[in-house]
Design an enzyme around this catalytic site. Sequence first.
Site, PDB file in Angstrom:
ATOM      1  N   HIS A  63       9.783  36.736  43.313  1.00 32.79           N
ATOM      2  CA  HIS A  63       9.443  38.023  43.934  1.00 32.79           C
ATOM      3  C   HIS A  63       7.949  38.281  43.811  1.00 32.79           C
ATOM      4  CE1 HIS A  63      13.503  40.242  44.489  1.00 32.79           C
ATOM      5  NE2 HIS A  63      13.617  38.968  44.758  1.00 32.79           N
TER       6      HIS A  63
ATOM      7  N   TYR B  23      12.768  50.678  43.213  1.00 30.99           N
ATOM      8  CA  TYR B  23      12.900  51.684  42.153  1.00 30.99           C
ATOM      9  C   TYR B  23      12.735  53.043  42.817  1.00 30.99           C
ATOM     10  CZ  TYR B  23      12.195  47.982  38.640  1.00 30.99           C
ATOM     11  OH  TYR B  23      12.310  46.872  37.850  1.00 30.99           O
TER      12      TYR B  23
ATOM     13  N   TYR C 187       4.014  44.790  34.836  1.00 31.28           N
ATOM     14  CA  TYR C 187       5.334  44.389  35.317  1.00 31.28           C
ATOM     15  C   TYR C 187       5.496  42.862  35.293  1.00 31.28           C
ATOM     16  CZ  TYR C 187       9.730  44.641  37.855  1.00 31.28           C
ATOM     17  OH  TYR C 187      11.057  44.541  38.197  1.00 31.28           O
TER      18      TYR C 187
ATOM     19  N   PRO D  55      15.542  50.024  30.373  1.00 32.08           N
ATOM     20  CA  PRO D  55      15.499  48.887  31.293  1.00 32.08           C
ATOM     21  C   PRO D  55      14.538  49.057  32.467  1.00 32.08           C
ATOM     22  CG  PRO D  55      17.528  50.151  31.597  1.00 32.08           C
ATOM     23  CD  PRO D  55      16.837  50.731  30.418  1.00 32.08           C
TER      24      PRO D  55
ATOM     25  N   LYS E 107      11.841  44.724  30.805  1.00 28.07           N
ATOM     26  CA  LYS E 107      11.113  44.052  29.719  1.00 28.07           C
ATOM     27  C   LYS E 107      11.999  43.531  28.584  1.00 28.07           C
ATOM     28  CE  LYS E 107       7.000  44.192  31.224  1.00 28.07           C
ATOM     29  NZ  LYS E 107       7.337  43.316  32.345  1.00 28.07           N
TER      30      LYS E 107
END
Length: 369
Positions: free
Chosen positions: A57, A181, A365, A273, A277
Amino acid sequence: MLGRLLEQARIDAVILERKSADYVLGRIRAGVLEWGAVDLLDRAGAGQRMHAEGLVHHGTALTFDGDRLHIDFTGLVGKQVMVYGQTEVTRDLMAIREGTTIYEAEDVQLHDFDRRPWVTYRRDGTTHRIDCDFIAGCDGYHGASRASVPEGSIRTFERVYPFGWLGVLVDKPPVDPELIYAHHQRGFALCSQRSPTRSRYYVQVEAQEQVEAWSDDRFWDELRHRLDPETAERLEIGPSIEKSIAQLRSFVAEPLRFGKLFLAGDAAHIVPPTGAKGLNLAMGDVAILADALIEAVQEGSEAGIDSYSARALARIWKAERFSWWMTSLLHVFPETGAFGRRIQRAEFDYLSGSRVAQQSLAENYVGLP
Ligand code: PHB
């Protein structure tokens, strides 16, 4: 992973697992690997299927009340993540492992880890004893390792969030090529995936919510509500093949070393979550710990094991901060009211307009060094 890295260095390591192999392989867990974890899986010789079946991704989407922001990891920081289920990582490591793993080891107890450690466990009604040089406490938040440390020797830091995530796994193609998200006034939602034909979705629920209260229909209705209309329209639904609720918590224990005992992964820290991580932090811990133990056994040098705690904690706290920040931005907090929501909106707008802010998100991220 630690067992595998040690066996590659010809160091005997016995893994004690409380559950059965089938139970371990049946649990649905996280889904996003930082590139450091990808590299570690390669080092372990267990990366083949991940490279064949995992999905690279290059970015992710954030939405706020329907407004969409794309975070382009590759363009911003030149790195990517790999979408590949933690359950599959575990399966690949179990398949390649040559050393001993004892499943269904009950009542594990740690002894004398200040000097000459030994561990006892029960299996099939018999108590067994293993004498060892070191104990790696990789047994999770509820495990025996951290619980064995005298109270005065350990300090813990904790934040429990007033909500949980209800997750559903479904054999339908993901709604989007990337993860989404979503912040919505009804609560957070996440569109994730495991493969081109299997999706993982989550919605924020109240802390005491019971999974039985959530029929599939109720879940899909709630998820659609929280997505932007165009995404909601494209959502393919079906019967859930797994449904569970996880409470959100931030937790860190310090230090990570107690004589010959070392804590790693969830035994030492929990992240909510939202930043993906949890698994990656555990991989980071054992990468440092494996090298430290190899150095101690092969070279007789204690430098690595002496610095394990400080090195791992420096990385852990940064991931704790990022996970807390992502959680704070994206969830609805009952106690912060209208002011809190305006601040969240301002944070989203700032991100939308600032390449520097996006770079910071992306840098965290994809994973800090
Ligand atoms: C998941 O796919 O289970 C997942 C992905 C990203 C997250 C959390 C969970 O931040």
